[in-house]
Write a protein that holds these residues in place. Sequence first.
Motif, PDB file in Angstrom:
ATOM      1  N   HIS A 145      96.728  -3.061-124.751  1.00 18.86           N
ATOM      2  CA  HIS A 145      95.655  -2.123-124.398  1.00 18.86           C
ATOM      3  C   HIS A 145      96.210  -0.699-124.282  1.00 18.86           C
ATOM      4  O   HIS A 145      95.614   0.257-124.795  1.00 18.86           O
ATOM      5  CB  HIS A 145      95.005  -2.547-123.080  1.00 18.86           C
ATOM      6  CG  HIS A 145      93.971  -1.581-122.600  1.00 18.86           C
ATOM      7  ND1 HIS A 145      92.695  -1.512-123.136  1.00 18.86           N
ATOM      8  CD2 HIS A 145      94.019  -0.620-121.632  1.00 18.86           C
ATOM      9  CE1 HIS A 145      92.017  -0.557-122.529  1.00 18.86           C
ATOM     10  NE2 HIS A 145      92.787  -0.002-121.617  1.00 18.86           N
ATOM     11  N   GLU A 146      97.362  -0.554-123.645  1.00 18.73           N
ATOM     12  CA  GLU A 146      97.971   0.766-123.462  1.00 18.73           C
ATOM     13  C   GLU A 146      98.354   1.393-124.799  1.00 18.73           C
ATOM     14  O   GLU A 146      98.075   2.572-125.047  1.00 18.73           O
ATOM     15  CB  GLU A 146      99.213   0.638-122.577  1.00 18.73           C
ATOM     16  CG  GLU A 146      99.980   1.932-122.381  1.00 18.73           C
ATOM     17  CD  GLU A 146     101.251   1.744-121.562  1.00 18.73           C
ATOM     18  OE1 GLU A 146     102.281   2.338-121.928  1.00 18.73           O
ATOM     19  OE2 GLU A 146     101.215   0.981-120.570  1.00 18.73           O
TER      20      GLU A 146
ATOM     21  N   GLU B  30      93.366  -3.972-130.242  1.00 16.53           N
ATOM     22  CA  GLU B  30      94.215  -4.472-129.153  1.00 16.53           C
ATOM     23  C   GLU B  30      94.778  -5.843-129.512  1.00 16.53           C
ATOM     24  O   GLU B  30      95.949  -6.135-129.246  1.00 16.53           O
ATOM     25  CB  GLU B  30      93.412  -4.542-127.854  1.00 16.53           C
ATOM     26  CG  GLU B  30      93.093  -3.178-127.268  1.00 16.53           C
ATOM     27  CD  GLU B  30      92.054  -3.243-126.166  1.00 16.53           C
ATOM     28  OE1 GLU B  30      91.874  -2.233-125.460  1.00 16.53           O
ATOM     29  OE2 GLU B  30      91.408  -4.305-126.010  1.00 16.53           O
TER      30      GLU B  30
ATOM     31  N   THR C   4      97.118   0.749-127.765  1.00 16.13           N
ATOM     32  CA  THR C   4      95.910   1.083-128.520  1.00 16.13           C
ATOM     33  C   THR C   4      95.284   2.361-127.999  1.00 16.13           C
ATOM     34  O   THR C   4      94.887   3.248-128.775  1.00 16.13           O
ATOM     35  CB  THR C   4      94.891  -0.069-128.430  1.00 16.13           C
ATOM     36  OG1 THR C   4      95.505  -1.283-128.864  1.00 16.13           O
ATOM     37  CG2 THR C   4      93.676   0.216-129.313  1.00 16.13           C
ATOM     38  N   ASP C   5      95.177   2.468-126.682  1.00 16.16           N
ATOM     39  CA  ASP C   5      94.558   3.632-126.069  1.00 16.16           C
ATOM     40  C   ASP C   5      95.323   4.907-126.406  1.00 16.16           C
ATOM     41  O   ASP C   5      94.731   5.919-126.829  1.00 16.16           O
ATOM     42  CB  ASP C   5      94.496   3.441-124.554  1.00 16.16           C
ATOM     43  CG  ASP C   5      93.757   4.576-123.861  1.00 16.16           C
ATOM     44  OD1 ASP C   5      92.588   4.813-124.201  1.00 16.16           O
ATOM     45  OD2 ASP C   5      94.356   5.215-122.982  1.00 16.16           O
ATOM     46  N   LYS C   6      96.627   4.884-126.242  1.00 12.98           N
ATOM     47  CA  LYS C   6      97.437   6.075-126.517  1.00 12.98           C
ATOM     48  C   LYS C   6      97.405   6.455-127.988  1.00 12.98           C
ATOM     49  O   LYS C   6      97.312   7.636-128.339  1.00 12.98           O
ATOM     50  CB  LYS C   6      98.883   5.843-126.066  1.00 12.98           C
ATOM     51  CG  LYS C   6      99.060   5.838-124.555  1.00 12.98           C
ATOM     52  CD  LYS C   6     100.531   5.787-124.187  1.00 12.98           C
ATOM     53  CE  LYS C   6     100.717   5.930-122.682  1.00 12.98           C
ATOM     54  NZ  LYS C   6     102.147   5.937-122.303  1.00 12.98           N
TER      55      LYS C   6
ATOM     56  N   GLN D 226      95.069   5.723-130.250  1.00 10.02           N
ATOM     57  CA  GLN D 226      93.756   6.170-130.679  1.00 10.02           C
ATOM     58  C   GLN D 226      93.486   7.609-130.246  1.00 10.02           C
ATOM     59  O   GLN D 226      92.852   8.378-130.973  1.00 10.02           O
ATOM     60  CB  GLN D 226      92.681   5.245-130.101  1.00 10.02           C
ATOM     61  CG  GLN D 226      91.320   5.411-130.745  1.00 10.02           C
ATOM     62  CD  GLN D 226      90.408   4.247-130.427  1.00 10.02           C
ATOM     63  OE1 GLN D 226      90.582   3.556-129.424  1.00 10.02           O
ATOM     64  NE2 GLN D 226      89.431   4.004-131.279  1.00 10.02           N
ATOM     65  N   LYS D 227      93.969   7.980-129.078  1.00 14.28           N
ATOM     66  CA  LYS D 227      93.750   9.332-128.578  1.00 14.28           C
ATOM     67  C   LYS D 227      94.556  10.378-129.349  1.00 14.28           C
ATOM     68  O   LYS D 227      94.178  11.544-129.388  1.00 14.28           O
ATOM     69  CB  LYS D 227      94.106   9.404-127.095  1.00 14.28           C
ATOM     70  CG  LYS D 227      93.097   8.711-126.195  1.00 14.28           C
ATOM     71  CD  LYS D 227      93.529   8.755-124.745  1.00 14.28           C
ATOM     72  CE  LYS D 227      92.497   8.082-123.844  1.00 14.28           C
ATOM     73  NZ  LYS D 227      92.934   8.044-122.422  1.00 14.28           N
TER      74      LYS D 227
END
Length: 208
Positions: free
Chosen positions: A143-144, A116, A146-148, A150-151
Amino acid sequence: MGAKGVLVEGVQDLYRTLGLEKPDISVLDESFLQQISEMATKNLAAELLQRLIEDEVKARSRKNVVQAKEFTKKLEEAINKYRNRALTTVQVIEELIQLAREINEAKPPEGLTDEEFAFYQALVQNESAVRELGHPTLRALAHELTDKLQKSATINWQTRKSARAEMMAMIKVSLARHRYPPDAKKEAVDRVVEQAELLADNWAFEHP
């Protein structure tokens, strides 16, 4: 910094003398830096610092585009000045110690992971974004992203053009939704995309 061979052996001996099995930038606390600055063999001290910093910059380059470029540039500038005799050995040691301190201090603030923070540093390179969107929004965007990422990062990222294109489209949609960057500069988007590619490659390699 000098001819290979003798210097390399000397550095390895120095590692053992200082009790270092695997040299790591994390050992560069103030007491360790003091030991290096007081060493009688200044060329070996400079060589040791250069190698430690190179190793850490290489490690950072697997996650953080901005830090890798910034610290690589500073290291190269210091070494080039030393090779061109614009800096004495003592002076280059001082510059490398300062650079080691900067690297040690370049850690994610509380609430951000390494990934992040890497996105956040890429985002804040754009001045209009910092000015108009503000740090809280950019942290949330980091954060958004990174989250998207990584998934969706899988081995397909590296082997299928369609997966790569889809992921990049996802990144650009997130940026557009947050109106990033406000000045619409292409290089700002390219920098974030470069950061996304770096992390996706890393994750795909770690979790095939």
